[in-house]
Design an enzyme around this catalytic site. Structure first.
Site, PDB file in Angstrom:
ATOM      1  N   GLN A 103      10.314  17.041 -64.715  1.00 41.90           N
ATOM      2  CA  GLN A 103       9.147  17.851 -65.051  1.00 41.90           C
ATOM      3  C   GLN A 103       9.550  18.903 -66.089  1.00 41.90           C
ATOM      4  OE1 GLN A 103       7.648  21.128 -62.548  1.00 41.90           O
ATOM      5  NE2 GLN A 103       5.753  19.956 -62.343  1.00 41.90           N
ATOM      6  N   TYR A 173       0.542  27.585 -66.357  1.00 46.05           N
ATOM      7  CA  TYR A 173       1.756  27.749 -67.131  1.00 46.05           C
ATOM      8  C   TYR A 173       1.328  27.786 -68.600  1.00 46.05           C
ATOM      9  CZ  TYR A 173       4.866  26.992 -63.133  1.00 46.05           C
ATOM     10  OH  TYR A 173       5.544  27.130 -61.956  1.00 46.05           O
ATOM     11  N   ARG A 350       4.598  18.523 -49.831  1.00 49.21           N
ATOM     12  CA  ARG A 350       4.960  19.112 -48.537  1.00 49.21           C
ATOM     13  C   ARG A 350       5.268  18.068 -47.472  1.00 49.21           C
ATOM     14  NH1 ARG A 350      -0.222  22.963 -48.315  1.00 49.21           N
ATOM     15  NH2 ARG A 350      -0.986  21.165 -49.479  1.00 49.21           N
TER      16      ARG A 350
END
Length: 402
Positions: A103, A173, A350
């Protein structure tokens, strides 16, 4: 895009120029296992656990394209000097039977001067309501440098043996902040219309494609909406996706939600661990978190497949790329639902932190369920080493740079 075609989630699948062992991807969850910006054995062991547990591809996150682009402590710096360690990382994933994605991103207004040593940048002058930092407006010269840095980082990924890069165009971002009219007040060709606000994303994408060609798959992580009034919502994010898809340079869109600037729980949903966040702060900021944390983070109930409704809006728009469904995928039924609705892949975060071997268990039990309870105590462990409080922390292995 293979719209509305049911896939077998656990069989090999093409993604652009690569083939995954199956249609499951470990979503990016910033790891905090690279104190010097380099690969460590702890980082390798952490990700190898997901591949050995059956996940088709794991995402190394977060890889900053420059020192100014760091978002949190202990992240990877994607430069040529780090290729030896990155090659060890990809070899370990390949030896374990899976693939590796890197990423790539620049934190922009999410950055913190305490980490980067410099004032954060944004499309326009902007006051971050969570960090209280004042971001300065990025110049056109710096924009051109950012585009080159993304291409450089992608080339580093290709030379290091990665199978894919994920361009982080989400969560406010830097690139995502250009898409947001809440932050982007520019009057030049990078501001105003959605076409102009998408310009930076498109220029980065084309620069990356030109640099790496078909050496690896290109995934775009794109925010569908961020839960902030006057910011990103579906009417414009679908248009951004269409513009990027029409270039033919995108192999897949990983559709996400939320922001790392404000109302962060819009991404995570579920319980808000205010005490955990407070422990990451000092002095008056710790008190502020305890008093106003829920107001700043927002409160959003968790539900399974909570991004599905919004993600469907992209299915008739995207003609060339595949779609990766993220958000609230916790058992075999959820994965099957995504396949039945025509999504090419699923990404889990998660759920895999809780059970690195979840995919192996689910593919042998089509009614199997994950153990993640979405307590979100993992959310703020990024400031140390990201982990589930109920699962062994793989960071017990060496933290020495490789």
């Amino acid at each position: 895009m293979d719209s509305f075609k049911t896939h077998d989630a656990y069989s090999p699948a093409k993604l652009g120029p690569i083939t995954l062992p199956n249609r499951t991807i470990k979503a990016a969850t910033s790891e905090g296992r690279s104190p010097d910006g380099k690969v460590t054995q702890a980082l390798i062991d952490f990700h190898r656990g997901f591949i050995e547990g059956g996940t088709g591809m794991t995402t190394l996150a977060y890889c900053a394209i420059s020192p100014e682009g760091f978002a949190a402590p202990g992240e990877i710096l994607m430069i040529r000097d780090n290729i030896p360690g990155l090659r060890q990382f990809t070899k370990a994933m390949h030896d374990a039977g899976g693939l590796a994605s890197a990423q790539l991103g620049h934190a922009g207004p999410v950055a913190n001067k305490n980490i980067t040593g410099v004032r954060p940048v944004a499309p326009s002058r902007f006051a971050n309501p969570t960090s209280f930092q004042i971001c300065r407006e990025i110049s056109k010269k710096e924009i051109n440098e950012i585009i080159i840095q993304f291409a450089d980082a992608a080339e580093v990924a290709a030379d290091s043996g990665f199978d894919a890069v994920e361009l982080h165009f989400g969560h406010l971002y830097l690139v995502s902040s250009f898409l947001s009219p809440w932050i982007n007040k520019r009057k030049d060709e990078y501001g105003g219309s959605i076409e102009n606000r998408t310009r930076l994303a498109k220029e980065i994408l084309l620069a990356v494609k030109d640099r790496v060609k078909d050496r690896l798959a290109i995934i775009i992580k794109l925010s569908m909406s961020d839960g902030i009034k006057g910011s990103i919502w579906l009417d414009e994010s679908t248009e951004t996706a269409r513009i990027l898809d029409e270039t033919g340079a995108v192999d897949a869109f990983e559709l996400t939600m939320g922001s790392s600037v404000y109302k962060q729980m819009y991404l995570f949903r579920g319980d808000t661990d205010i005490d955990g966040l407070a422990q990451t702060q000092k002095g008056i900021f710790r008190l502020g978190v305890k008093l106003f944390g829920k107001q700043m983070l927002g409160v959003y109930p968790y539900e399974h497949l909570y991004m599905l409704k919004s993600a469907r809006q992209f299915q008739l728009i995207i003609k060339n790329a595949q779609l990766i469904l993220l958000g609230g995928i916790n058992d075999a039924v959820h994965i099957q639902r995504a396949m039945e609705e025509g999504f090419g892949f699923v990404a889990l975060g998660r759920a895999l932190l809780r059970e690195p071997d979840l995919i192996n268990r689910l593919k042998n039990n089509n009614q199997g369920q994950g153990f993640c309870i979405h307590c979100n105590k993992c959310m703020f462990s990024v400031y140390q080493t990201t982990n589930c409080v109920f699962t062994q922390d793989y960071a017990t292995s060496s933290k020495e740079a490789i």
